[in-house]
Design a protein around this motif. Structure first.
Motif, PDB file in Angstrom:
ATOM      1  N   GLY A 135       0.783  -1.224   0.000  1.00 36.24           N
ATOM      2  CA  GLY A 135       0.000   0.000   0.000  1.00 36.24           C
ATOM      3  C   GLY A 135       0.812   1.271   0.000  1.00 36.24           C
ATOM      4  O   GLY A 135       0.238   2.365   0.005  1.00 36.24           O
ATOM      5  N   SER A 136       2.144   1.207  -0.017  1.00 32.62           N
ATOM      6  CA  SER A 136       2.963   2.411   0.038  1.00 32.62           C
ATOM      7  C   SER A 136       3.022   3.087  -1.326  1.00 32.62           C
ATOM      8  O   SER A 136       2.682   2.500  -2.356  1.00 32.62           O
ATOM      9  CB  SER A 136       4.377   2.082   0.526  1.00 32.62           C
ATOM     10  N   PHE A 137       3.481   4.338  -1.321  1.00 33.75           N
ATOM     11  CA  PHE A 137       3.533   5.141  -2.543  1.00 33.75           C
ATOM     12  C   PHE A 137       4.919   5.755  -2.678  1.00 33.75           C
ATOM     13  O   PHE A 137       5.421   6.392  -1.746  1.00 33.75           O
ATOM     14  CB  PHE A 137       2.470   6.248  -2.486  1.00 33.75           C
ATOM     15  N   GLY A 174       3.670  -1.782  -8.511  1.00 34.32           N
ATOM     16  CA  GLY A 174       4.728  -2.764  -8.334  1.00 34.32           C
ATOM     17  C   GLY A 174       4.286  -3.888  -7.424  1.00 34.32           C
ATOM     18  O   GLY A 174       3.315  -3.761  -6.658  1.00 34.32           O
ATOM     19  N   VAL A 175       4.992  -4.996  -7.520  1.00 29.94           N
ATOM     20  CA  VAL A 175       4.688  -6.172  -6.711  1.00 29.94           C
ATOM     21  C   VAL A 175       5.911  -6.516  -5.882  1.00 29.94           C
ATOM     22  O   VAL A 175       7.018  -6.668  -6.430  1.00 29.94           O
ATOM     23  CB  VAL A 175       4.291  -7.375  -7.592  1.00 29.94           C
ATOM     24  N   GLY A 176       5.742  -6.612  -4.572  1.00 28.91           N
ATOM     25  CA  GLY A 176       6.844  -7.006  -3.711  1.00 28.91           C
ATOM     26  C   GLY A 176       7.239  -8.444  -3.933  1.00 28.91           C
ATOM     27  O   GLY A 176       6.406  -9.296  -4.292  1.00 28.91           O
ATOM     28  N   LEU A 177       8.533  -8.750  -3.758  1.00 30.58           N
ATOM     29  CA  LEU A 177       9.053 -10.094  -3.975  1.00 30.58           C
ATOM     30  C   LEU A 177       9.328 -10.795  -2.655  1.00 30.58           C
ATOM     31  O   LEU A 177       9.728 -10.170  -1.670  1.00 30.58           O
ATOM     32  CB  LEU A 177      10.337 -10.045  -4.798  1.00 30.58           C
ATOM     33  N   ASP A 178       9.109 -12.094  -2.659  1.00 29.86           N
ATOM     34  CA  ASP A 178       9.484 -12.931  -1.530  1.00 29.86           C
ATOM     35  C   ASP A 178      11.000 -13.140  -1.574  1.00 29.86           C
ATOM     36  O   ASP A 178      11.538 -13.590  -2.583  1.00 29.86           O
ATOM     37  CB  ASP A 178       8.757 -14.272  -1.598  1.00 29.86           C
ATOM     38  N   GLU A 179      11.714 -12.794  -0.511  1.00 33.67           N
ATOM     39  CA  GLU A 179      13.166 -12.842  -0.525  1.00 33.67           C
ATOM     40  C   GLU A 179      13.696 -14.258  -0.697  1.00 33.67           C
ATOM     41  O   GLU A 179      14.783 -14.460  -1.255  1.00 33.67           O
ATOM     42  CB  GLU A 179      13.724 -12.232   0.762  1.00 33.67           C
ATOM     43  N   ALA A 180      12.965 -15.233  -0.227  1.00 33.14           N
ATOM     44  CA  ALA A 180      13.444 -16.619  -0.300  1.00 33.14           C
ATOM     45  C   ALA A 180      13.219 -17.221  -1.680  1.00 33.14           C
ATOM     46  O   ALA A 180      14.112 -17.850  -2.259  1.00 33.14           O
ATOM     47  CB  ALA A 180      12.756 -17.465   0.768  1.00 33.14           C
ATOM     48  N   GLY A 210      -0.236 -10.073  -1.484  1.00 34.36           N
ATOM     49  CA  GLY A 210      -0.683  -8.918  -0.713  1.00 34.36           C
ATOM     50  C   GLY A 210       0.333  -7.812  -0.590  1.00 34.36           C
ATOM     51  O   GLY A 210       0.211  -6.952   0.277  1.00 34.36           O
ATOM     52  N   ARG A 211       1.360  -7.785  -1.458  1.00 31.87           N
ATOM     53  CA  ARG A 211       2.407  -6.762  -1.344  1.00 31.87           C
ATOM     54  C   ARG A 211       2.442  -5.885  -2.597  1.00 31.87           C
ATOM     55  O   ARG A 211       3.462  -5.755  -3.262  1.00 31.87           O
ATOM     56  CB  ARG A 211       3.772  -7.405  -1.094  1.00 31.87           C
ATOM     57  N   LEU A 212       1.323  -5.286  -2.897  1.00 34.98           N
ATOM     58  CA  LEU A 212       1.260  -4.336  -4.007  1.00 34.98           C
ATOM     59  C   LEU A 212       1.598  -2.924  -3.508  1.00 34.98           C
ATOM     60  O   LEU A 212       1.208  -2.536  -2.413  1.00 34.98           O
ATOM     61  CB  LEU A 212      -0.141  -4.324  -4.626  1.00 34.98           C
ATOM     62  N   PHE A 213       2.340  -2.188  -4.306  1.00 39.03           N
ATOM     63  CA  PHE A 213       2.622  -0.799  -3.983  1.00 39.03           C
ATOM     64  C   PHE A 213       2.599  -0.012  -5.287  1.00 39.03           C
ATOM     65  O   PHE A 213       2.603  -0.569  -6.397  1.00 39.03           O
ATOM     66  CB  PHE A 213       3.990  -0.653  -3.289  1.00 39.03           C
ATOM     67  N   SER A 214       2.554   1.302  -5.173  1.00 40.04           N
ATOM     68  CA  SER A 214       2.521   2.155  -6.366  1.00 40.04           C
ATOM     69  C   SER A 214       3.724   3.092  -6.347  1.00 40.04           C
ATOM     70  O   SER A 214       4.239   3.445  -5.287  1.00 40.04           O
ATOM     71  CB  SER A 214       1.222   2.961  -6.433  1.00 40.04           C
ATOM     72  N   VAL A 215       4.162   3.491  -7.541  1.00 40.89           N
ATOM     73  CA  VAL A 215       5.338   4.339  -7.673  1.00 40.89           C
ATOM     74  C   VAL A 215       5.164   5.228  -8.895  1.00 40.89           C
ATOM     75  O   VAL A 215       4.515   4.849  -9.872  1.00 40.89           O
ATOM     76  CB  VAL A 215       6.616   3.479  -7.790  1.00 40.89           C
ATOM     77  N   GLN A 216       5.724   6.438  -8.825  1.00 42.33           N
ATOM     78  CA  GLN A 216       5.655   7.371  -9.941  1.00 42.33           C
ATOM     79  C   GLN A 216       6.782   7.088 -10.927  1.00 42.33           C
ATOM     80  O   GLN A 216       7.949   7.023 -10.547  1.00 42.33           O
ATOM     81  CB  GLN A 216       5.779   8.809  -9.441  1.00 42.33           C
ATOM     82  N   ALA A 217       6.405   6.942 -12.190  1.00 41.46           N
ATOM     83  CA  ALA A 217       7.390   6.885 -13.267  1.00 41.46           C
ATOM     84  C   ALA A 217       7.407   8.242 -13.959  1.00 41.46           C
ATOM     85  O   ALA A 217       6.368   8.884 -14.114  1.00 41.46           O
ATOM     86  CB  ALA A 217       7.038   5.780 -14.259  1.00 41.46           C
ATOM     87  N   VAL A 218       8.586   8.688 -14.364  1.00 43.49           N
ATOM     88  CA  VAL A 218       8.753   9.991 -15.007  1.00 43.49           C
ATOM     89  C   VAL A 218       8.940   9.777 -16.507  1.00 43.49           C
ATOM     90  O   VAL A 218       9.880   9.102 -16.933  1.00 43.49           O
ATOM     91  CB  VAL A 218       9.967  10.744 -14.428  1.00 43.49           C
ATOM     92  N   ALA A 219       8.023  10.334 -17.289  1.00 44.24           N
ATOM     93  CA  ALA A 219       8.109  10.265 -18.750  1.00 44.24           C
ATOM     94  C   ALA A 219       8.543  11.628 -19.264  1.00 44.24           C
ATOM     95  O   ALA A 219       7.734  12.564 -19.351  1.00 44.24           O
ATOM     96  CB  ALA A 219       6.766   9.863 -19.351  1.00 44.24           C
ATOM     97  N   LEU A 220       9.835  11.775 -19.564  1.00 43.52           N
ATOM     98  CA  LEU A 220      10.349  13.042 -20.070  1.00 43.52           C
ATOM     99  C   LEU A 220       9.896  13.243 -21.515  1.00 43.52           C
ATOM    100  O   LEU A 220       9.910  12.314 -22.321  1.00 43.52           O
ATOM    101  CB  LEU A 220      11.875  13.064 -19.989  1.00 43.52           C
TER     102      LEU A 220
END
Length: 410
Positions: free
Chosen positions: A25-27, A190-196, A203-213
């Motif tokens: 849920g983070s941004f 984005g989707v979080g990855l299991d480290e193992a 249940g580890r979805l998050f969102s992030v800003q991409a910059v399109a120049l």
């Protein structure tokens, strides 16, 4: 001797700032332009790869590079300028500058369907007798206006506007560019990855800003007449003039192109005669100590540039400044709210220390001592706001922080 290259993104970029993200849920916000350390890391990685140096051995300090040195003791490589820029169809490259803190941009009443934009400047002013203030310097930067208006954001100075500013004049409205004409933000999930298992974690979805120049080949209804990218100038190293680099998060690619560009020459002779100038940060300025673990930002760091000595004050409260042969008194300052700079140290595989930084565009007004020379002013710009000892030990110096321009006083 320095070289300048244009970094042209080949995809959207993830220019991560100082805020953690990746939890469910983070941004994640993007920082445009990114810190100069992003360009330093991209170019240094390319130089190491071109030299065939084992990156892991270099990170451990077992191998050195003739221009990069080691992670613990930087070599001659130094980013001396890093700016947002645009390249036109004829190949001409133009640097774009964040408006300095002593300029105020206002969107006024609409005319012919478009808002009128005006640019004003702050003037260092001595307060009237009997008027008390917490300002630590004798002059306070004041905006004289008959009607209060809310400053506008999201503008960049063109090279013509920057040259006018260095000359001590106020840029015109047509010497500004809107951020919306240079890039757009694209929200990605984005989707979080299991480290193992290195597979998607439930249940580890998050969102992030991409910059399109903005690019000329983009299907933009406004018809962009230029490609937006970044200019990086490096001293003490020979840069590649073609080929790719990894820029920003997720290993997104940018293309290197040699750029025939020179920073405008300040009016050093006029400044020496007038014995007044303004120091303007062109990259974030790190002036204090790293923040202790667990402490909030800004506990031990300062807003005064390196070279200032707050223990030496004139009778009117001005603060002594002496660095690389430039000596005088700081009489006023316009420094916006601090930002915190950190990053990821690939050689140590851990976060870099969080440090309080004065934002790009911070301004200090100086009254110079007699006998000042243009050569001393030029050396200050070339060396940046660093003590000589920092050139051997502080990795932030090579990354391009604490770079400064000198403008005529106002």
């Amino acid at each position: 001797m320095s070289q300048t290259v244009f970094l042209d993104p080949l995809d959207v970029l993830f220019l991560r700032g100082n805020k953690l993200f990746g939890d469910p849920g983070s941004f994640g916000e993007s920082l445009v332009p990114p810190w100069p350390s992003a360009a330093a890391g991209a170019l240094r990685s390319r130089l190491l790869a071109d030299a065939g140096i084992d990156l892991a051995a270099f990170a451990r300090g077992e191998v050195s590079h003739p221009q990069l040195g080691t992670p613990q003791r930087p070599g001659t490589f130094t980013v001396t300028a890093f700016q947002l820029a645009r390249r036109f169809a004829d190949g001409r490259v133009e640097a774009l500058h964040a408006p300095p803190a002593d300029l105020v941009i206002v969107d006024g009443q609409e005319k012919a369907g478009k808002p009128t934009v005006t640019v004003r400047n702050l003037a260092p002013t001595r307060l009237a007798q009997g008027l008390a203030s917490s300002a630590p310097l004798p002059l306070v930067p004041v905006l004289a206006e008959s009607q209060r208006q809310k400053p506008a954001s999201g503008y960049w100075l063109t090279e013509a506007g920057w040259r006018k500013y260095l000359a001590g004049h106020i840029p015109e409205a047509d010497e500004l560019v809107r951020s919306s004409d240079l890039w757009a933000l694209d929200l990605r999930v984005g989707v979080g990855l299991d480290e193992a298992t290195r597979s998607a974690a439930e249940g580890r979805l998050f969102s992030v800003q991409a910059v399109a120049l903005r690019q000329r080949h983009h299907p933009d209804p406004r018809g962009a007449a230029f490609d937006t990218g970044f200019l990086a100038t490096v001293a003490g190293a020979t840069l590649p003039q073609t080929g790719p680099v990894r820029l920003g998060g997720d290993g997104r690619a940018a293309a290197i192109t040699g750029a025939d560009w020179q920073a405008p020459e300040p009016y050093y002779d006029d400044i020496v005669r007038a014995r007044r100038c303004r120091l303007v940060l062109t990259t974030p300025g790190i002036f204090g100590s790293p923040l202790p673990p667990g402490e909030g930002p800004g506990v031990r760091a300062g807003w005064l540039p390196i070279g200032a000595d707050a223990s030496q004050r004139r009778e009117d409260g001005a603060i002594r400044f002496d660095l690389h042969g430039v000596a005088g008194w700081i009489v006023s300052a316009a420094v916006p709210r601090f930002e915190v700079v950190s990053g990821w140290d690939l050689s140590q595989w851990q976060p870099k220390p969080a440090q309080r930084a004065a934002p790009t565009g911070s301004v200090w007004w100086l009254e110079l001592d007699e006998g000042m020379t243009a050569e001393a002013l030029r050396k200050l710009v070339e060396r940046g706001l660093w003590q000589e000892r920092d050139y051997d030990a502080n990795p932030r110096r090579a990354e391009g922080f604490n770079r400064v321009a000198i403008a005529r006083g106002t």
